[in-house]
Design a protein around this motif. Structure first.
Motif, mmCIF file in Angstrom:
data_model
loop_
_atom_site.group_PDB
_atom_site.id
_atom_site.type_symbol
_atom_site.label_atom_id
_atom_site.label_comp_id
_atom_site.label_asym_id
_atom_site.label_seq_id
_atom_site.Cartn_x
_atom_site.Cartn_y
_atom_site.Cartn_z
ATOM 1 N N GLU A 129 0.884 -1.168 0.000
ATOM 2 C CA GLU A 129 0.000 0.000 0.000
ATOM 3 C C GLU A 129 0.921 1.217 0.000
ATOM 4 O O GLU A 129 1.554 1.545 1.009
ATOM 5 C CB GLU A 129 -0.894 0.010 1.239
ATOM 6 N N MET A 130 1.037 1.846 -1.171
ATOM 7 C CA MET A 130 1.922 2.988 -1.329
ATOM 8 C C MET A 130 1.119 4.266 -1.118
ATOM 9 O O MET A 130 0.126 4.510 -1.816
ATOM 10 C CB MET A 130 2.556 2.980 -2.714
ATOM 11 N N CYS A 131 1.533 5.066 -0.154
ATOM 12 C CA CYS A 131 0.744 6.242 0.225
ATOM 13 C C CYS A 131 1.561 7.521 0.160
ATOM 14 O O CYS A 131 2.775 7.525 0.408
ATOM 15 C CB CYS A 131 0.207 6.074 1.647
ATOM 16 N N ALA A 132 0.861 8.605 -0.179
ATOM 17 C CA ALA A 132 1.500 9.921 -0.160
ATOM 18 C C ALA A 132 1.940 10.220 1.273
ATOM 19 O O ALA A 132 1.269 9.833 2.230
ATOM 20 C CB ALA A 132 0.516 10.973 -0.646
ATOM 21 N N LYS A 133 3.052 10.905 1.405
ATOM 22 C CA LYS A 133 3.592 11.165 2.735
ATOM 23 C C LYS A 133 2.615 11.923 3.622
ATOM 24 O O LYS A 133 2.530 11.701 4.827
ATOM 25 C CB LYS A 133 4.907 11.944 2.602
ATOM 26 N N LYS A 134 1.831 12.806 3.027
ATOM 27 C CA LYS A 134 0.893 13.614 3.814
ATOM 28 C C LYS A 134 -0.388 12.857 4.174
ATOM 29 O O LYS A 134 -1.242 13.382 4.890
ATOM 30 C CB LYS A 134 0.522 14.878 3.050
ATOM 31 N N SER A 135 -0.526 11.608 3.699
ATOM 32 C CA SER A 135 -1.755 10.844 3.941
ATOM 33 C C SER A 135 -1.901 10.419 5.392
ATOM 34 O O SER A 135 -3.014 10.257 5.900
ATOM 35 C CB SER A 135 -1.780 9.594 3.057
ATOM 36 N N GLY A 136 -0.779 10.208 6.057
ATOM 37 C CA GLY A 136 -0.829 9.778 7.454
ATOM 38 C C GLY A 136 -1.188 8.313 7.626
ATOM 39 O O GLY A 136 -1.466 7.854 8.729
ATOM 40 N N VAL A 137 -1.165 7.548 6.558
ATOM 41 C CA VAL A 137 -1.540 6.137 6.635
ATOM 42 C C VAL A 137 -0.355 5.276 7.062
ATOM 43 O O VAL A 137 0.716 5.322 6.452
ATOM 44 C CB VAL A 137 -2.070 5.638 5.275
ATOM 45 N N THR A 138 -0.566 4.511 8.128
ATOM 46 C CA THR A 138 0.452 3.554 8.575
ATOM 47 C C THR A 138 -0.143 2.167 8.799
ATOM 48 O O THR A 138 0.584 1.200 8.975
ATOM 49 C CB THR A 138 1.115 4.020 9.887
ATOM 50 N N SER A 139 -1.479 2.072 8.798
ATOM 51 C CA SER A 139 -2.143 0.775 8.955
ATOM 52 C C SER A 139 -3.533 0.854 8.343
ATOM 53 O O SER A 139 -3.990 1.927 7.923
ATOM 54 C CB SER A 139 -2.264 0.403 10.437
ATOM 55 N N GLY A 140 -4.225 -0.268 8.332
ATOM 56 C CA GLY A 140 -5.569 -0.307 7.779
ATOM 57 C C GLY A 140 -6.529 0.623 8.492
ATOM 58 O O GLY A 140 -7.500 1.107 7.889
#
Length: 364
Positions: A129-140
């Motif tokens: 799961e590749m996320c933009a740095k500003k997305s704040g996603v680290t888990s589901g």
């Protein structure tokens, strides 16, 4: 429903099929019955993105000469973005076999179609799961409220995305999913802010990281990462075929499995650089990645490949659990009819190869 290939020029993809039949020809996949040149059986095998790292064993077996060594002519083709999926082409008889994910066999059974996995090549999806740095996603849990890119709605990446969220209590209605394809289109969607994250594989992952437009937030590319995120080994890439076709072409199936089991042992005993050197140059160096990037990415994710082609114990159960979790399957499923280790076990025994994977039993 399979993974879509990285977006490379159409002319390049045409070359990659290496003279294979078109996926959309109306011809039945009956080559094995009629035999190829000199009596050698011919098999049409479509891959769900032949130039993607998760699917590299199919082409590698060809380049190593293993199909020929074990007495079968395999005509490889690759599904195209927007075209018929590899597993659908197989189920409809356009090709004999599909290089696709195991979970499709469960979905087919739920729809009354008998399809089985005859050799298992990976124990992890090979996805991140590749996320933009500003997305704040680290888990589901962080997927709530986000717009998430998948290859296609209804694809395996779509299922995985929903599973990652569901395991953290996030409902599908609480985030938005859109189809962004793979390769350059997936990268553009992330780079342009169309999505917060995208589920994708190598070499697209390496390209996203090199461009600095996203980072790996959730790892499903290694067996360790998949086990942590999915609750167990998640068998992904394998060879699927209609059960009636398998039963009437067992000798031919065995030859294909012999070649791929030999390939899996070769992968296990060689470096990422060795593997890259045996693949078509266009796979490992193109507008997405350099060869150095490709080798680095494969070194990192090489652990997804099983060394002996055996369906791992617990894998089918994990896959079924994810299908139920997202509502793809609701009725009873006989897991013992969705895969077989018969051919892989025989291949390893015939070649005197040591097996390290604990085989799944009839109940998965």
């Amino acid at each position: 429903m399979s993974r879509r290939p990285a977006t490379v020029a159409a002319s390049l993809l045409a070359v990659l099929t290496l003279g294979a039949v078109s996926a959309c020809s109306g011809n039945s996949g009956s080559g094995a019955a009629s035999g190829g040149s000199g009596g050698t059986p011919t098999v049409k095998l479509m891959v769900g993105g032949i130039d993607k790292q998760i699917y590299l064993p199919y082409q590698l077996a060809q380049n190593l000469g293993f199909y020929k060594k074990y007495g079968v002519e395999v005509q490889l083709s690759t599904e195209q973005d927007g075209g018929v999926g590899a597993e659908a082409a197989m189920a409809s008889g356009q090709v004999d076999m599909a290089g696709a994910w195991y979970n499709h066999t469960i979905e087919f059974q739920a729809k009354g179609k008998a399809v089985e996995d005859v050799v298992q090549l990976s124990g992890a999806p090979g996805e991140r799961e590749m996320c933009a740095k500003k997305s704040g996603v680290t888990s589901g849990a962080d997927l709530k409220g986000k717009t998430l890119g998948v290859t296609d709605l209804g694809s395996g990446t779509d299922t995985l995305t929903q599973v990652l969220a569901a395991k953290k209590g996030v409902k599908t209605s609480q985030f938005h999913r859109i189809a962004v394809g793979s390769g350059s289109t997936a990268i553009a969607a992330l780079q342009n802010g169309k999505v917060d994250c995208v589920m994708t594989t190598q070499p697209t992952v390496a390209a996203i990281q090199k461009k600095g437009v996203g980072t790996s937030a959730i790892d499903l590319a290694t067996t360790q990462g998949a086990t942590a995120a999915m609750g167990g080994a998640y068998p992904a890439a394998g060879v699927l075929a209609r059960t009636d076709w398998v039963n009437s072409h067992k000798d031919t199936v065995q030859k294909v499995v012999d070649a791929l089991v030999a390939t899996m042992h070769w992968i296990d005993t060689h470096s990422a650089a060795d593997i890259a050197n045996k693949l078509p140059a266009s796979f490992v160096s193109n507008q997405l990645v350099t060869k150095a990037d490709y080798v680095s990415a494969l070194t990192e994710d090489k652990g997804q490949f099983l060394p002996d082609g055996i369906m791992p114990a617990g894998g089918p159960k994990t896959s079924l659990a994810t299908e139920r979790l997202v509502g793809n399957v609701k009725g009873s499923v006989d897991l013992g009819k969705t895969f077989t280790n018969e051919f892989a076990l025989k291949a390893n025994k015939t070649e005197g190869l040591k097996t390290t994977t604990t085989p799944a039993g009839p109940t998965g």
